[in-house]
Motif scaffolding. Structure first.
Motif, PDB file in Angstrom:
ATOM      1  N   VAL A  40      39.029 -53.186 -38.332  1.00 24.77           N
ATOM      2  CA  VAL A  40      37.660 -52.872 -37.896  1.00 24.77           C
ATOM      3  C   VAL A  40      37.118 -54.069 -37.113  1.00 24.77           C
ATOM      4  N   ARG A  41      37.284 -55.246 -37.675  1.00 24.72           N
ATOM      5  CA  ARG A  41      36.749 -56.457 -37.018  1.00 24.72           C
ATOM      6  C   ARG A  41      37.480 -56.712 -35.699  1.00 24.72           C
ATOM      7  N   ALA A  42      38.797 -56.466 -35.673  1.00 25.63           N
ATOM      8  CA  ALA A  42      39.558 -56.666 -34.429  1.00 25.63           C
ATOM      9  C   ALA A  42      39.091 -55.681 -33.351  1.00 25.63           C
ATOM     10  N   CYS A  43      38.787 -54.454 -33.763  1.00 21.13           N
ATOM     11  CA  CYS A  43      38.280 -53.460 -32.790  1.00 21.13           C
ATOM     12  C   CYS A  43      36.957 -53.944 -32.197  1.00 21.13           C
ATOM     13  N   VAL A  44      36.072 -54.438 -33.061  1.00 20.70           N
ATOM     14  CA  VAL A  44      34.764 -54.903 -32.577  1.00 20.70           C
ATOM     15  C   VAL A  44      34.963 -56.057 -31.592  1.00 20.70           C
ATOM     16  N   ASP A  45      35.889 -56.960 -31.904  1.00 21.07           N
ATOM     17  CA  ASP A  45      36.117 -58.116 -31.019  1.00 21.07           C
ATOM     18  C   ASP A  45      36.665 -57.696 -29.660  1.00 21.07           C
ATOM     19  N   ALA A  46      37.375 -56.552 -29.628  1.00 15.70           N
ATOM     20  CA  ALA A  46      38.063 -56.161 -28.395  1.00 15.70           C
ATOM     21  C   ALA A  46      37.176 -55.384 -27.421  1.00 15.70           C
ATOM     22  N   VAL A  47      36.046 -54.849 -27.895  1.00 17.23           N
ATOM     23  CA  VAL A  47      35.281 -53.954 -27.007  1.00 17.23           C
ATOM     24  C   VAL A  47      34.269 -54.743 -26.169  1.00 17.23           C
ATOM     25  N   PRO A  48      34.011 -54.292 -24.933  1.00 19.38           N
ATOM     26  CA  PRO A  48      32.964 -54.932 -24.134  1.00 19.38           C
ATOM     27  C   PRO A  48      31.591 -54.692 -24.784  1.00 19.38           C
ATOM     28  N   LEU A  49      30.769 -55.732 -24.874  1.00 17.16           N
ATOM     29  CA  LEU A  49      29.417 -55.545 -25.426  1.00 17.16           C
ATOM     30  C   LEU A  49      28.540 -54.880 -24.371  1.00 17.16           C
ATOM     31  N   PRO A  50      27.590 -54.061 -24.806  1.00 16.41           N
ATOM     32  CA  PRO A  50      26.699 -53.434 -23.825  1.00 16.41           C
ATOM     33  C   PRO A  50      25.800 -54.484 -23.177  1.00 16.41           C
ATOM     34  N   GLY A  51      25.319 -54.160 -21.981  1.00 18.44           N
ATOM     35  CA  GLY A  51      24.487 -55.132 -21.262  1.00 18.44           C
ATOM     36  C   GLY A  51      23.063 -55.189 -21.790  1.00 18.44           C
ATOM     37  N   GLY A  52      22.357 -56.267 -21.434  1.00 15.33           N
ATOM     38  CA  GLY A  52      20.928 -56.403 -21.722  1.00 15.33           C
ATOM     39  C   GLY A  52      20.599 -56.155 -23.174  1.00 15.33           C
ATOM     40  N   ASP A  53      19.522 -55.350 -23.389  1.00 13.89           N
ATOM     41  CA  ASP A  53      19.081 -55.033 -24.756  1.00 13.89           C
ATOM     42  C   ASP A  53      19.704 -53.748 -25.278  1.00 13.89           C
ATOM     43  N   GLU A  54      20.740 -53.278 -24.617  1.00 11.29           N
ATOM     44  CA  GLU A  54      21.277 -51.964 -25.012  1.00 11.29           C
ATOM     45  C   GLU A  54      21.883 -52.009 -26.408  1.00 11.29           C
ATOM     46  N   THR A  55      21.880 -50.863 -27.043  1.00  9.01           N
ATOM     47  CA  THR A  55      22.289 -50.766 -28.447  1.00  9.01           C
ATOM     48  C   THR A  55      23.800 -50.597 -28.581  1.00  9.01           C
ATOM     49  N   PHE A  56      24.356 -51.304 -29.558  1.00  9.98           N
ATOM     50  CA  PHE A  56      25.778 -51.180 -29.905  1.00  9.98           C
ATOM     51  C   PHE A  56      25.893 -50.093 -30.965  1.00  9.98           C
ATOM     52  N   VAL A  57      26.752 -49.106 -30.728  1.00  8.52           N
ATOM     53  CA  VAL A  57      26.828 -47.964 -31.648  1.00  8.52           C
ATOM     54  C   VAL A  57      28.189 -47.934 -32.335  1.00  8.52           C
ATOM     55  N   VAL A  58      28.140 -47.923 -33.660  1.00  5.89           N
ATOM     56  CA  VAL A  58      29.352 -47.755 -34.471  1.00  5.89           C
ATOM     57  C   VAL A  58      29.260 -46.390 -35.130  1.00  5.89           C
ATOM     58  N   ALA A  59      30.254 -45.543 -34.899  1.00  7.11           N
ATOM     59  CA  ALA A  59      30.255 -44.210 -35.518  1.00  7.11           C
ATOM     60  C   ALA A  59      31.358 -44.137 -36.559  1.00  7.11           C
ATOM     61  N   ASP A  60      31.084 -43.427 -37.657  1.00 11.37           N
ATOM     62  CA  ASP A  60      32.111 -43.186 -38.673  1.00 11.37           C
ATOM     63  C   ASP A  60      32.235 -41.678 -38.864  1.00 11.37           C
ATOM     64  N   TYR A  61      33.412 -41.159 -38.629  1.00 14.81           N
ATOM     65  CA  TYR A  61      33.654 -39.717 -38.655  1.00 14.81           C
ATOM     66  C   TYR A  61      34.229 -39.288 -40.001  1.00 14.81           C
ATOM     67  N   GLY A  62      33.535 -38.377 -40.697  1.00 16.80           N
ATOM     68  CA  GLY A  62      33.956 -37.958 -42.038  1.00 16.80           C
ATOM     69  C   GLY A  62      33.429 -38.942 -43.063  1.00 16.80           C
TER      70      GLY A  62
END
Ligand SMILES: C[S@@+](CC[C@H](N)C(=O)[O-])C[C@H]1O[C@@H](n2cnc3c(N)ncnc32)[C@H](O)[C@@H]1O
Length: 375
Positions: A40-62
């Motif tokens: 989970v932490r490695a996935c977060v480290d790998a993704v581009p962060l959104p620009g400016g004040d935009e919200t980071f969204v984590v979804a959990d399915y099921g």
């Protein structure tokens, strides 16, 4: 892109056992989710962060009633705040409309270590009460998608008969082929929906029950929960012999869960002409054994009665809804569904306690990590 649409209310389970029962008896699922914590932490480290004040969204399915889901999503948001301390974040929990959402929000209020307590701007909890076989978030809106112990559920109750068993792996010939095809269609639909949800560069981590090919020629493939489902089928057959259940209903019952191999998980991502072509890069796809907390406890303390109770409660948490709808309802010979459910799990508890090794839950968890290619 073709998107799959279907009734979000009709599914092969109404959700896990309600009122906190699932959360109290899901130590195994907790172990699976813990095994994915570093990923989970490695996935977060790998993704581009959104620009400016935009919200980071984590979804959990099921997400079920939330105990494990709140912890996993919190882990992801905690990690994103190590990259950018004040990052605004949304926690998006998906499950069926029939899920026990009251229990989910009770858990969210009560959880002492929930993401609601994290330093920084308050994390906004949201829920998405649709089937995960369809888009469950605004298109491109999810940065990290997670799913634990859920994506093995099939979309529709299988209609093929599995003689002498309750599980896909006991099927042979055309029935076995049909179940593999159904599971492939469903996994493709699940991923197609996630391709819609995920932002470019977003990551998806899915952990579900899996299978490994046989270790040696002539051996059976190693299928998560095979021994358990054999025990359940024998208990069902004994109840039919005793006149409580219609033998035909026992023959027809199949748990709508499919434990894929790593090759089956990769297939729709790699096959030419797939609707998923160009959507994802495969980062990880593998199976690993996960230790059995109930058996480990019994080996440590030798308390077979406690083992039988805790193992049966774990099984009841995730199978009761399916058994009530597809076996005890249609198969009753006079007893109520409540009585048949209690009788079935009383027998299963006694059977587990009588011989803890025989029907042990064996788990080869399938882990898939994908990166969403540019949209
Ligand atoms: C065993 S629970 C796992 C809960 C949690 N992720 C955990 O690890 O403890 C499986 C969940 O998948 C959900 N589920 C099954 N089919 C689904 C579907 N088609 N769409 C959304 N959720 C589904 C069930 O309702 C259930 O809550």
């Amino acid at each position: 892109m073709r998107l799959v649409r279907h009734d979000p209310v009709v599914a092969t389970t109404d959700g896990m056992k309600r009122g906190g029962y699932y959360d109290e008896h899901s130590e195994y699922q907790e172990k699976v989710a813990e095994s994915g914590s570093g990923l989970v932490r490695a996935c977060v480290d790998a993704v581009p962060l959104p620009g400016g004040d935009e919200t980071f969204v984590v979804a959990d399915y099921g997400a079920s009633t939330g105990k494990n889901s709140i912890a996993a999503v919190g882990n992801a948001i905690d990690q994103v705040r190590t990259r950018r301390a004040g990052q605004p974040a949304v926690a998006l929990h998906n499950d069926l409309a029939t899920n026990d959402w009251n229990e989910f929000f009770t858990n969210l209020r009560a959880a002492p270590d929930s993401y609601r307590q994290l330093a920084g701007p308050a994390v906004i909890p949201m829920v998405s009460a649709v089937s995960f076989f369809e888009p469950a978030a605004p298109a491109g809106g999810v940065h990290v998608g997670l799913s634990f112990s859920a994506a093995h559920w099939l979309r529709d109750q299988p209609t093929v008969e599995v003689a002498d068993g309750f599980y896909f792996c006991e099927a042979t010939g055309a029935a076995r082929t049909a179940l593999a095809a159904q599971a492939d269609t469903d996994w493709t639909a699940f991923l197609e929906a996630r391709a819609s949800d995920l932002a470019s560069g977003g990551r998806l981590l899915v952990q579900m029950v899996g299978s490994e090919p046989a270790a040696e020629a002539g051996d059976e493939p190693r299928v998560t929960a095979r021994l358990l489902l054999r025990a359940m089928a024998e208990v069902g057959a004994a109840m039919a012999t005793d006149g409580d259940l219609d033998p035909g209903a026992v023959d027809r019952y199949v748990l709508a869960v499919y434990a894929r191999t790593a090759d089956e998980a990769r297939a729709p991502l790699e096959r030419s002409g797939s609707v998923l072509a160009g959507s994802f890069t495969v980062v990880e796809c593998r199976t690993d054994p996960v230790a059995n907390p109930y058996l480990d406890q019994w080996r440590a303390d030798g308390d077979a009665q406690a083992y039988g109770k805790s193992y049966a409660a774990f099984v009841r948490g995730f199978t009761e809804s399916s058994l009530r709808t597809n076996l005890f309802g249609p198969g009753s010979r006079g007893k109520s569904v409540d009585e048949l459910t209690d009788e079935f799990f009383t027998r299963l508890t006694a059977r587990f306690a009588a011989d803890p090794e025989r029907d042990r839950f064996e788990d080869w968890t399938l882990t898939v990590v994908l990166e969403r290619r540019p949209r």
